[in-house]
Scaffold this motif. Structure first.
Motif, PDB file in Angstrom:
ATOM      1  N   GLY A  57       0.805  -1.214   0.000  1.00 57.00           N
ATOM      2  CA  GLY A  57       0.000   0.000   0.000  1.00 57.00           C
ATOM      3  C   GLY A  57       0.839   1.265   0.000  1.00 57.00           C
ATOM      4  N   LEU A  58       1.884   1.296   0.808  1.00 57.06           N
ATOM      5  CA  LEU A  58       2.737   2.476   0.894  1.00 57.06           C
ATOM      6  C   LEU A  58       3.498   2.703  -0.411  1.00 57.06           C
ATOM      7  CD1 LEU A  58       3.668   4.765   2.742  1.00 57.06           C
ATOM      8  CD2 LEU A  58       5.445   3.233   3.601  1.00 57.06           C
ATOM      9  N   VAL A  59       3.992   1.640  -1.005  1.00 57.83           N
ATOM     10  CA  VAL A  59       4.699   1.752  -2.284  1.00 57.83           C
ATOM     11  C   VAL A  59       3.741   2.241  -3.370  1.00 57.83           C
ATOM     12  CG1 VAL A  59       5.792   0.382  -4.117  1.00 57.83           C
ATOM     13  CG2 VAL A  59       6.540   0.120  -1.746  1.00 57.83           C
ATOM     14  N   ALA A  60       2.543   1.676  -3.413  1.00 67.19           N
ATOM     15  CA  ALA A  60       1.555   2.109  -4.416  1.00 67.19           C
ATOM     16  C   ALA A  60       1.212   3.588  -4.217  1.00 67.19           C
ATOM     17  CB  ALA A  60       0.302   1.244  -4.326  1.00 67.19           C
ATOM     18  N   TRP A  61       1.004   3.987  -2.989  1.00 67.92           N
ATOM     19  CA  TRP A  61       0.702   5.386  -2.672  1.00 67.92           C
ATOM     20  C   TRP A  61       1.847   6.286  -3.122  1.00 67.92           C
ATOM     21  CZ3 TRP A  61       0.160   7.421   3.031  1.00 67.92           C
ATOM     22  CH2 TRP A  61      -0.331   8.739   3.024  1.00 67.92           C
ATOM     23  N   SER A  62       3.056   5.876  -2.826  1.00 70.39           N
ATOM     24  CA  SER A  62       4.236   6.652  -3.193  1.00 70.39           C
ATOM     25  C   SER A  62       4.361   6.786  -4.708  1.00 70.39           C
ATOM     26  CB  SER A  62       5.482   5.992  -2.609  1.00 70.39           C
ATOM     27  OG  SER A  62       6.646   6.667  -2.995  1.00 70.39           O
ATOM     28  N   TRP A  63       4.113   5.706  -5.423  1.00 65.15           N
ATOM     29  CA  TRP A  63       4.183   5.762  -6.884  1.00 65.15           C
ATOM     30  C   TRP A  63       3.054   6.624  -7.451  1.00 65.15           C
ATOM     31  CZ3 TRP A  63       5.240  -0.112  -7.956  1.00 65.15           C
ATOM     32  CH2 TRP A  63       6.605  -0.362  -7.780  1.00 65.15           C
ATOM     33  N   TRP A  64       1.887   6.558  -6.827  1.00 69.64           N
ATOM     34  CA  TRP A  64       0.724   7.273  -7.334  1.00 69.64           C
ATOM     35  C   TRP A  64       0.871   8.789  -7.164  1.00 69.64           C
ATOM     36  CZ3 TRP A  64      -3.253   6.019 -10.311  1.00 69.64           C
ATOM     37  CH2 TRP A  64      -4.324   6.898 -10.378  1.00 69.64           C
ATOM     38  N   VAL A  65       1.232   9.232  -5.974  1.00 67.22           N
ATOM     39  CA  VAL A  65       1.277  10.676  -5.703  1.00 67.22           C
ATOM     40  C   VAL A  65       2.692  11.245  -5.752  1.00 67.22           C
ATOM     41  CG1 VAL A  65      -0.793  10.577  -4.275  1.00 67.22           C
ATOM     42  CG2 VAL A  65       1.457  10.493  -3.182  1.00 67.22           C
ATOM     43  N   GLY A  66       3.681  10.399  -5.749  1.00 69.21           N
ATOM     44  CA  GLY A  66       5.071  10.846  -5.673  1.00 69.21           C
ATOM     45  C   GLY A  66       5.582  10.700  -4.256  1.00 69.21           C
ATOM     46  N   GLU A  67       6.786  10.222  -4.142  1.00 74.22           N
ATOM     47  CA  GLU A  67       7.365   9.930  -2.832  1.00 74.22           C
ATOM     48  C   GLU A  67       7.369  11.152  -1.913  1.00 74.22           C
ATOM     49  OE1 GLU A  67      11.718   8.865  -2.394  1.00 74.22           O
ATOM     50  OE2 GLU A  67      10.756   6.915  -2.095  1.00 74.22           O
ATOM     51  N   ARG A  68       7.615  12.319  -2.470  1.00 80.09           N
ATOM     52  CA  ARG A  68       7.701  13.541  -1.662  1.00 80.09           C
ATOM     53  C   ARG A  68       6.355  13.948  -1.056  1.00 80.09           C
ATOM     54  NH1 ARG A  68      11.281  17.294  -5.680  1.00 80.09           N
ATOM     55  NH2 ARG A  68      12.638  15.609  -6.319  1.00 80.09           N
ATOM     56  N   LYS A  69       5.281  13.464  -1.648  1.00 82.92           N
ATOM     57  CA  LYS A  69       3.952  13.883  -1.173  1.00 82.92           C
ATOM     58  C   LYS A  69       3.367  12.941  -0.122  1.00 82.92           C
ATOM     59  CE  LYS A  69       2.858  16.469  -5.297  1.00 82.92           C
ATOM     60  NZ  LYS A  69       1.964  16.616  -6.434  1.00 82.92           N
ATOM     61  N   VAL A  70       4.004  11.831   0.117  1.00 83.15           N
ATOM     62  CA  VAL A  70       3.554  10.931   1.182  1.00 83.15           C
ATOM     63  C   VAL A  70       4.056  11.498   2.503  1.00 83.15           C
ATOM     64  CG1 VAL A  70       3.689   8.598   2.130  1.00 83.15           C
ATOM     65  CG2 VAL A  70       3.553   8.919  -0.346  1.00 83.15           C
ATOM     66  N   PRO A  71       3.171  11.742   3.451  1.00 81.91           N
ATOM     67  CA  PRO A  71       3.615  12.336   4.722  1.00 81.91           C
ATOM     68  C   PRO A  71       4.662  11.469   5.430  1.00 81.91           C
ATOM     69  CG  PRO A  71       1.216  12.296   4.572  1.00 81.91           C
ATOM     70  CD  PRO A  71       1.732  11.502   3.412  1.00 81.91           C
ATOM     71  N   VAL A  72       5.626  12.127   6.037  1.00 79.91           N
ATOM     72  CA  VAL A  72       6.675  11.420   6.777  1.00 79.91           C
ATOM     73  C   VAL A  72       6.046  10.548   7.861  1.00 79.91           C
ATOM     74  CG1 VAL A  72       8.700  11.717   8.259  1.00 79.91           C
ATOM     75  CG2 VAL A  72       8.392  13.182   6.263  1.00 79.91           C
ATOM     76  N   ALA A  73       4.944  11.014   8.435  1.00 82.70           N
ATOM     77  CA  ALA A  73       4.259  10.226   9.476  1.00 82.70           C
ATOM     78  C   ALA A  73       3.804   8.872   8.937  1.00 82.70           C
ATOM     79  CB  ALA A  73       3.067  11.004  10.027  1.00 82.70           C
ATOM     80  N   ALA A  74       3.451   8.799   7.660  1.00 84.11           N
ATOM     81  CA  ALA A  74       3.038   7.513   7.069  1.00 84.11           C
ATOM     82  C   ALA A  74       4.216   6.545   7.012  1.00 84.11           C
ATOM     83  CB  ALA A  74       2.451   7.732   5.682  1.00 84.11           C
ATOM     84  N   TRP A  75       5.390   7.071   6.681  1.00 86.51           N
ATOM     85  CA  TRP A  75       6.583   6.222   6.646  1.00 86.51           C
ATOM     86  C   TRP A  75       6.923   5.712   8.047  1.00 86.51           C
ATOM     87  CZ3 TRP A  75       8.085   4.881   1.899  1.00 86.51           C
ATOM     88  CH2 TRP A  75       7.737   5.712   0.830  1.00 86.51           C
ATOM     89  N   TRP A  76       6.831   6.596   9.042  1.00 84.80           N
ATOM     90  CA  TRP A  76       7.109   6.178  10.429  1.00 84.80           C
ATOM     91  C   TRP A  76       6.053   5.200  10.924  1.00 84.80           C
ATOM     92  CZ3 TRP A  76      11.581   6.166  12.460  1.00 84.80           C
ATOM     93  CH2 TRP A  76      12.510   7.161  12.184  1.00 84.80           C
ATOM     94  N   ALA A  77       4.800   5.382  10.530  1.00 84.51           N
ATOM     95  CA  ALA A  77       3.745   4.437  10.923  1.00 84.51           C
ATOM     96  C   ALA A  77       4.030   3.060  10.331  1.00 84.51           C
ATOM     97  CB  ALA A  77       2.380   4.948  10.479  1.00 84.51           C
ATOM     98  N   PHE A  78       4.492   3.035   9.088  1.00 88.44           N
ATOM     99  CA  PHE A  78       4.872   1.777   8.457  1.00 88.44           C
ATOM    100  C   PHE A  78       6.010   1.110   9.235  1.00 88.44           C
ATOM    101  CE2 PHE A  78       7.878  -0.311   5.551  1.00 88.44           C
ATOM    102  CZ  PHE A  78       7.115  -1.421   5.227  1.00 88.44           C
ATOM    103  N   GLU A  79       6.994   1.912   9.631  1.00 88.25           N
ATOM    104  CA  GLU A  79       8.109   1.393  10.421  1.00 88.25           C
ATOM    105  C   GLU A  79       7.604   0.777  11.729  1.00 88.25           C
ATOM    106  OE1 GLU A  79      12.034   1.671   9.948  1.00 88.25           O
ATOM    107  OE2 GLU A  79      10.672   0.951   8.411  1.00 88.25           O
ATOM    108  N   ALA A  80       6.732   1.494  12.417  1.00 96.43           N
ATOM    109  CA  ALA A  80       6.200   1.005  13.699  1.00 96.43           C
ATOM    110  C   ALA A  80       5.429  -0.291  13.501  1.00 96.43           C
ATOM    111  CB  ALA A  80       5.314   2.068  14.341  1.00 96.43           C
TER     112      ALA A  80
END
Length: 154
Positions: A57-80
């Protein structure tokens, strides 16, 4: 780890975790054959498949909107989520494996860890998942966003 954190995009680092999906399918299949207890599958306490699905889901979101537009909080939530699932499966596997931590609940025993090539699950798959999360965390920690990661490569 530092070279990978600087040299790969966050999308690539998160996408690496997709390998956990086929592993979970294999674990489920082993359970249906009686090789491992249900606790080690998504029918039991192993929810690690959620980390693989979150990576997709995160990769698809990143490809869809662009990596820079995915909030940093989403990346940290994925990490958690990913690290939490690894802790969960570690705490689930110890009582299911014969030895000093065996809780007497898991039937059959978690014996696949003692058979080659399955012995590689922990040193390759689990260690790889942990290392992948640590590298992504390092990349997240070291920058203010994917653009900073790209700038640091130049």
């Amino acid at each position: 780890g530092a070279r990978l954190a600087r040299g790969l995009s966050w999308t690539a680092l998160a996408g690496f975790q997709v390998f956990r999906l086929p592993l979970e399918v294999v674990l489920h299949r082993w359970h249906t054959r009686g090789a491992i207890p249900v606790e080690m599958t998504w029918d039991g306490r192993n929810l690690d498949v959620m980390a693989a699905l979150a990576a997709i889901g995160l990769v698809a979101w990143s490809w869809w909107v662009g990596e820079r537009k995915v909030p940093v909080a989403a990346w940290w939530a994925f990490e958690a989520l990913g690290l939490g699932m690894l802790v969960n499966i570690a705490l689930t596997s110890f009582p299911a494996t014969p030895g000093p931590f065996y809780a007497g609940e898991a039937v059959p025993f978690m014996m696949v860890a003692f058979d080659a090539p399955v012995t590689w699950i922990v040193p390759v798959c689990v260690a790889g998942a942990v290392a992948g999360h640590l590298v992504l965390a390092r990349a997240l920690w070291a920058s203010d966003g994917p653009a900073a990661v790209r700038r640091s490569r130049d």
